[in-house]
Scaffold this motif. Structure first.
Motif, PDB file in Angstrom:
ATOM      1  N   HIS A   1      38.411  39.240  44.812  1.00  0.00           N
ATOM      2  CA  HIS A   1      38.463  40.644  45.232  1.00  0.00           C
ATOM      3  C   HIS A   1      39.721  41.346  44.739  1.00  0.00           C
ATOM      4  O   HIS A   1      40.047  42.443  45.204  1.00  0.00           O
ATOM      5  CB  HIS A   1      38.367  40.740  46.757  1.00  0.00           C
ATOM      6  CG  HIS A   1      37.010  40.404  47.297  1.00  0.00           C
ATOM      7  ND1 HIS A   1      36.622  39.094  47.546  1.00  0.00           N
ATOM      8  CD2 HIS A   1      35.941  41.178  47.613  1.00  0.00           C
ATOM      9  CE1 HIS A   1      35.378  39.088  47.997  1.00  0.00           C
ATOM     10  NE2 HIS A   1      34.941  40.330  48.044  1.00  0.00           N
ATOM     11  N   ILE A   2      40.436  40.740  43.794  1.00  0.00           N
ATOM     12  CA  ILE A   2      41.579  41.409  43.164  1.00  0.00           C
ATOM     13  C   ILE A   2      41.067  42.092  41.904  1.00  0.00           C
ATOM     14  O   ILE A   2      40.761  41.422  40.915  1.00  0.00           O
ATOM     15  CB  ILE A   2      42.699  40.408  42.816  1.00  0.00           C
ATOM     16  CG1 ILE A   2      43.174  39.692  44.085  1.00  0.00           C
ATOM     17  CG2 ILE A   2      43.854  41.116  42.137  1.00  0.00           C
ATOM     18  CD1 ILE A   2      44.217  38.622  43.822  1.00  0.00           C
ATOM     19  N   PRO A   3      40.927  43.406  41.899  1.00  0.00           N
ATOM     20  CA  PRO A   3      40.262  44.077  40.764  1.00  0.00           C
ATOM     21  C   PRO A   3      41.181  44.202  39.559  1.00  0.00           C
ATOM     22  O   PRO A   3      42.404  44.277  39.686  1.00  0.00           O
ATOM     23  CB  PRO A   3      39.924  45.455  41.344  1.00  0.00           C
ATOM     24  CG  PRO A   3      40.986  45.692  42.375  1.00  0.00           C
ATOM     25  CD  PRO A   3      41.323  44.341  42.949  1.00  0.00           C
TER      26      PRO A   3
ATOM     27  N   SER B   1      36.794  41.671  38.926  1.00  0.00           N
ATOM     28  CA  SER B   1      38.070  41.168  39.408  1.00  0.00           C
ATOM     29  C   SER B   1      38.746  40.358  38.303  1.00  0.00           C
ATOM     30  O   SER B   1      38.231  40.239  37.192  1.00  0.00           O
ATOM     31  CB  SER B   1      37.851  40.282  40.637  1.00  0.00           C
ATOM     32  OG  SER B   1      37.241  39.066  40.269  1.00  0.00           O
ATOM     33  N   ILE B   2      39.903  39.808  38.620  1.00  0.00           N
ATOM     34  CA  ILE B   2      40.618  38.998  37.636  1.00  0.00           C
ATOM     35  C   ILE B   2      39.857  37.713  37.321  1.00  0.00           C
ATOM     36  O   ILE B   2      40.144  37.053  36.325  1.00  0.00           O
ATOM     37  CB  ILE B   2      42.039  38.653  38.132  1.00  0.00           C
ATOM     38  CG1 ILE B   2      41.969  37.870  39.455  1.00  0.00           C
ATOM     39  CG2 ILE B   2      42.866  39.916  38.304  1.00  0.00           C
ATOM     40  CD1 ILE B   2      43.306  37.356  39.932  1.00  0.00           C
ATOM     41  N   MET B   3      38.865  37.371  38.171  1.00  0.00           N
ATOM     42  CA  MET B   3      38.029  36.198  37.929  1.00  0.00           C
ATOM     43  C   MET B   3      36.617  36.615  37.528  1.00  0.00           C
ATOM     44  O   MET B   3      35.636  35.946  37.854  1.00  0.00           O
ATOM     45  CB  MET B   3      37.984  35.310  39.177  1.00  0.00           C
ATOM     46  CG  MET B   3      39.340  34.797  39.602  1.00  0.00           C
ATOM     47  SD  MET B   3      39.272  33.767  41.082  1.00  0.00           S
ATOM     48  CE  MET B   3      38.475  32.310  40.431  1.00  0.00           C
ATOM     49  N   ALA B   4      36.519  37.732  36.808  1.00  0.00           N
ATOM     50  CA  ALA B   4      35.202  38.287  36.460  1.00  0.00           C
ATOM     51  C   ALA B   4      34.372  37.326  35.616  1.00  0.00           C
ATOM     52  O   ALA B   4      33.148  37.311  35.706  1.00  0.00           O
ATOM     53  CB  ALA B   4      35.381  39.616  35.724  1.00  0.00           C
ATOM     54  N   LEU B   5      35.020  36.532  34.781  1.00  0.00           N
ATOM     55  CA  LEU B   5      34.271  35.594  33.937  1.00  0.00           C
ATOM     56  C   LEU B   5      33.782  34.387  34.712  1.00  0.00           C
ATOM     57  O   LEU B   5      32.875  33.672  34.247  1.00  0.00           O
ATOM     58  CB  LEU B   5      35.140  35.135  32.762  1.00  0.00           C
ATOM     59  CG  LEU B   5      35.590  36.225  31.788  1.00  0.00           C
ATOM     60  CD1 LEU B   5      36.475  35.632  30.707  1.00  0.00           C
ATOM     61  CD2 LEU B   5      34.388  36.911  31.161  1.00  0.00           C
ATOM     62  N   GLY B   6      34.389  34.141  35.872  1.00  0.00           N
ATOM     63  CA  GLY B   6      33.980  32.987  36.668  1.00  0.00           C
ATOM     64  C   GLY B   6      34.145  31.686  35.909  1.00  0.00           C
ATOM     65  O   GLY B   6      35.141  31.466  35.205  1.00  0.00           O
ATOM     66  N   LEU B   7      33.154  30.817  36.016  1.00  0.00           N
ATOM     67  CA  LEU B   7      33.183  29.504  35.372  1.00  0.00           C
ATOM     68  C   LEU B   7      32.315  29.458  34.115  1.00  0.00           C
ATOM     69  O   LEU B   7      32.100  28.378  33.561  1.00  0.00           O
ATOM     70  CB  LEU B   7      32.692  28.445  36.360  1.00  0.00           C
ATOM     71  CG  LEU B   7      33.628  28.203  37.551  1.00  0.00           C
ATOM     72  CD1 LEU B   7      32.877  27.557  38.703  1.00  0.00           C
ATOM     73  CD2 LEU B   7      34.816  27.348  37.146  1.00  0.00           C
TER      74      LEU B   7
END
Length: 426
Positions: free
Chosen positions: A37-39, A73-79
């Motif tokens: 949730h950190i955009p 978010s900063i993890m938009a690409l995920g895994l």
């Protein structure tokens, strides 16, 4: 199942190992959801939401990123970069002799392959983050960035992917065996309220019968998924024992109907989405010929199209066979049986045992792989007739969620049995 869960939480009061697993998983999930949730800066949230609502492809990608992609978010690409890197190295293992030797070296070889996978994840994450920026820019969701801003954006998203990989490794090392699959499962569960909300928002009174039919079919499919995941073919094994004459001790070699678990589905989805991602990127180019080609390819690779579902089915079947050959080696099983004095009744040791095990394994894998492929494409085939939004996403999500839950339950049962055995030996 509920009895085992109750025993599990009861044991955590006194069992340090189980308490440690719960603590590690809880902390890892807390960090994962906070980071989700950190955009990232410079995104038009309303335009981004509209884009995802109108694209089944992006909605499906958002499922595998745990909802981080829709938030950008900063993890938009995920895994996704890590999964793609794993696919590449697994395939290279059949081409590059050095990687093939590493695959045969057991735990040490697997550690080296995991290390190479992480190294490959970094450039793939940078490439995918740039592609995502280009896609969002073409849709006027993100403005022009300077070179330094673009570099920092790509590095931030790459760092988010590596953070997710690290959290998955922590869960694998200190809690459950497949931490990456567990994080994907958490992402799917976290999307359930949104999917249910969209379904309720579009619900009409005349859709009641369709929902009842869908719910009935869903329950049957989930029951079949559990049955196939738990189905085992027991091959009898006899051991010669030289005491009081010639006696035999019998045991069984369990062969699961679905040896590969959830990995083939994750690999298949990652590959089948690539053409759509590329065409969405090319569709924003100024060349009309390229745009026309991208539009046609995107039409055929729509999650509701026949070609998409055929390719998806074949990829699930192919990766099931591929991964089964990695996790179960008939030659090694045959050698271990010979060393321990075991044999299959009626089958000669050595090459005959290898042939027999391969024959049985191929038949089991054909049934298991075909079932997984059918369940994967079944929701898409029903979507037009049922008319429930995000139904295609639900099929893939249900497959992964049920497989991961069953694996976790098996590990919990194993821990409970070990704890019970420890109590008896004290």
């Amino acid at each position: 199942m509920f009895l085992y869960i109750a025993q599990f939480f009861k044991k955590t009061v006194t069992d340090k190992r189980l308490r440690k697993k719960i603590l590690v998983v809880a902390l890892a999930l807390l960090v994962f959801r906070i980071a989700a949730h950190i955009p990232a800066a410079g995104i038009d949230k309303e335009s981004l939401s509209a884009l995802f609502l109108g694209s089944p492809l992006l909605s499906l990608l958002d499922v595998f990123s745990g909802g981080t992609l829709a938030n950008f978010s900063i993890m938009a690409l995920g895994l996704n970069p890590y999964i793609n890197a794993s696919i590449i190295l697994q395939l290279l293992g059949y081409v590059v002799p050095a990687l093939e030797e590493l695959q045969k070296e057991g735990e040490y070889g697997q550690e080296k392959i995991n290390q190479y996978t992480r190294f490959l994840t970094v450039p793939l994450a940078i490439l995918q983050s740039f592609g995502m920026y280009a896609l969002l820019k073409s849709q006027n969701i993100i403005g022009n960035l300077s070179l330094m801003q673009l570099i920092f954006l790509c590095l931030t998203m790459t760092a988010g992917t590596m953070l997710a990989v690290w959290l998955g490794d922590l869960i694998t090392e200190y809690a459950f065996k497949s931490g990456v699959s567990f994080l994907i499962f958490v992402g799917i569960i976290s999307r359930l309220p949104i999917v249910l909300g969209q379904t309720i928002a579009t619900f009409k009174a005349e859709d009641t019968l369709k929902l009842i039919i869908f719910a009935g079919v869903a329950l049957i499919v989930m029951g079949l998924i559990i049955f196939v995941n738990e189905a085992i073919r027991q091959i009898p094994i006899s051991y010669a024992k030289a005491s009081r004459g010639f006696q035999q001790q019998k045991s069984y070699l369990p062969l699961r109907l679905n040896q590969a678990g959830v990995i083939p589905i994750i690999f298949a989805v990652s590959l089948v989405l690539m053409p759509s991602m590329v065409t969405q990127f090319l569709g924003a180019s100024g060349n009309q010929t390229v745009v026309n080609v991208a539009t046609n390819v995107q039409k055929y690779f729509n999650p509701q199209s026949l070609i998409y579902n055929i390719i998806y089915f074949l990829l699930v079947v192919g990766f099931t066979y591929f991964y089964t050959s990695v996790v179960f080696n008939p030659q090694k099983i045959s050698e271990n049986l010979q060393k321990s004095g075991g044999f299959i009744p009626g089958i000669r040791p050595g090459s005959a045992t290898i042939t027999y095990l391969s024959y049985v394994l191929n038949r089991l894998t054909l049934v298991g792989a075909s079932f997984l492929g059918l369940v994967a494409v079944l929701p898409s085939l029903f979507q037009n007739s049922i008319g429930i939004s995000n139904l295609a996403i639900g099929g893939t999500g249900v497959l992964i969620a049920i497989s991961v839950v069953l694996e976790i339950i098996r590990e919990i049962e194993g821990d409970l049995l070990m704890s019970k055995y420890g109590d008896y030996t004290r």
